[in-house]
Every structure is written in structure tokens, then in C-alpha cells.
Design a protein around this motif. Structure first.
Motif, short mmCIF file in Angstrom:
data_model
loop_
_atom_site.label_atom_id
_atom_site.label_comp_id
_atom_site.label_asym_id
_atom_site.label_seq_id
_atom_site.Cartn_x
_atom_site.Cartn_y
_atom_site.Cartn_z
N GLU A 88 0.83 -1.19 0.00
CA GLU A 88 0.00 0.00 0.00
C GLU A 88 0.88 1.26 0.00
OE1 GLU A 88 -3.56 1.70 2.78
OE2 GLU A 88 -3.37 -0.47 2.54
N ASP A 89 0.47 2.24 -0.79
CA ASP A 89 1.15 3.54 -0.96
C ASP A 89 2.41 3.47 -1.82
OD1 ASP A 89 -0.77 5.00 0.47
OD2 ASP A 89 0.21 4.53 2.36
N GLU A 90 2.81 2.29 -2.27
CA GLU A 90 3.97 2.21 -3.15
C GLU A 90 3.54 2.49 -4.58
OE1 GLU A 90 7.02 -0.71 -0.82
OE2 GLU A 90 5.67 -1.66 -2.26
N LYS A 91 4.49 2.93 -5.41
CA LYS A 91 4.19 3.36 -6.78
C LYS A 91 5.00 2.58 -7.79
CE LYS A 91 3.35 8.05 -5.17
NZ LYS A 91 3.79 9.44 -5.22
N ILE A 92 4.47 2.59 -9.02
CA ILE A 92 5.16 2.06 -10.18
C ILE A 92 5.18 3.17 -11.22
CG2 ILE A 92 5.06 0.37 -12.06
CD1 ILE A 92 3.58 -1.49 -10.07
N LEU A 93 6.34 3.46 -11.78
CA LEU A 93 6.46 4.48 -12.81
C LEU A 93 6.46 3.81 -14.18
CD1 LEU A 93 9.28 6.56 -11.10
CD2 LEU A 93 6.82 6.86 -10.91
N ILE A 94 5.64 4.33 -15.07
CA ILE A 94 5.54 3.80 -16.44
C ILE A 94 5.96 4.93 -17.37
CG2 ILE A 94 4.04 2.80 -18.19
CD1 ILE A 94 2.24 1.86 -15.83
N GLY A 95 7.09 4.76 -18.02
CA GLY A 95 7.61 5.83 -18.86
C GLY A 95 7.95 7.04 -18.01
N ASP A 96 7.86 8.21 -18.63
CA ASP A 96 8.20 9.45 -17.93
C ASP A 96 7.01 10.14 -17.30
OD1 ASP A 96 10.88 9.23 -18.62
OD2 ASP A 96 10.60 10.30 -20.51
N ASN A 97 5.77 9.71 -17.66
CA ASN A 97 4.63 10.52 -17.23
C ASN A 97 3.42 9.74 -16.74
OD1 ASN A 97 4.02 9.50 -19.70
ND2 ASN A 97 3.58 11.43 -20.70
N ILE A 98 3.60 8.49 -16.37
CA ILE A 98 2.48 7.70 -15.83
C ILE A 98 2.91 7.10 -14.49
CG2 ILE A 98 0.93 5.74 -16.18
CD1 ILE A 98 1.28 6.18 -19.20
N ILE A 99 2.08 7.31 -13.48
CA ILE A 99 2.35 6.76 -12.15
C ILE A 99 1.17 5.90 -11.73
CG2 ILE A 99 2.77 7.28 -9.71
CD1 ILE A 99 3.92 9.98 -10.65
N LEU A 100 1.45 4.67 -11.34
CA LEU A 100 0.45 3.74 -10.82
C LEU A 100 0.75 3.57 -9.33
CD1 LEU A 100 -1.77 1.56 -11.21
CD2 LEU A 100 0.07 -0.03 -11.71
N GLN A 101 -0.26 3.84 -8.48
CA GLN A 101 -0.06 3.76 -7.03
C GLN A 101 -1.09 2.84 -6.41
OE1 GLN A 101 -0.04 7.52 -5.00
NE2 GLN A 101 0.23 6.59 -3.00
N VAL A 102 -0.63 1.98 -5.50
CA VAL A 102 -1.53 1.12 -4.74
C VAL A 102 -2.11 1.99 -3.61
CG1 VAL A 102 -1.75 -0.95 -3.34
CG2 VAL A 102 -0.18 -0.92 -5.29
N LEU A 103 -3.40 2.26 -3.68
CA LEU A 103 -4.04 3.12 -2.68
C LEU A 103 -4.53 2.35 -1.47
CD1 LEU A 103 -6.14 5.39 -5.06
CD2 LEU A 103 -3.91 5.86 -4.04
N GLY A 104 -4.95 1.11 -1.69
CA GLY A 104 -5.44 0.33 -0.57
C GLY A 104 -5.66 -1.11 -0.96
#
Length: 71
Positions: A8-24
């Protein structure tokens, strides 16, 4: 397919402009947040299936029509 483990709360960066975050995480459900430029369409798989079966075969046009209906 790349498989990643995130907490939870960790992120994955996709390319230079997309962020995927686990919210819960609740049971077997995961809430994700996506931060991407507005010109990138982000669709759930079941919604995407509707557009690919559409006669126009143009998700951007259909998505625009769907958004107009919801306003």
C-alpha cells in the motif's frame, strides 16, 4: 508479462509521465490510482471490450460520447 509486488502507498512508474499507485488493499480487492496525461485513455478491460465491439471501432470517439452523456 512483468509481475511486480507492491505494498500500500507504493508506486510504479511507467515511462516518464504515468504513475500507478496502490491506494489500498481490502481482502481480495486492490484500489489503484493512476496519474497520467489527459490525452492518454485509461479504460478498465470490460469497458475497453465495449469499444472494440463497437461498429465505429474508435474508442476515442465512443469515449467522448460516453463522457458527454454523463455530464
Amino acid at each position: 508479462m512483468l509481475i511486480l509486488t507492491r505494498r500500500e502507498d507504493e508506486k510504479i512508474l511507467i515511462g516518464d509521465n504515468i504513475i500507478l499507485q496502490v491506494l489500498g488493499i481490502e481482502g481480495n480487492r486492490v484500489r489503484l490510482g493512476l496519474d497520467a496525461p489527459k490525452d492518454i485513455a485509461i479504460l478498465r478491460e470490460e469497458i475497453h471490450g465495449r469499444y472494440t465491439n463497437d461498429a465505429s471501432n474508435d474508442p476515442a470517439v465512443e469515449l467522448g460520447n460516453e463522457l458527454k452523456k454523463s455530464v
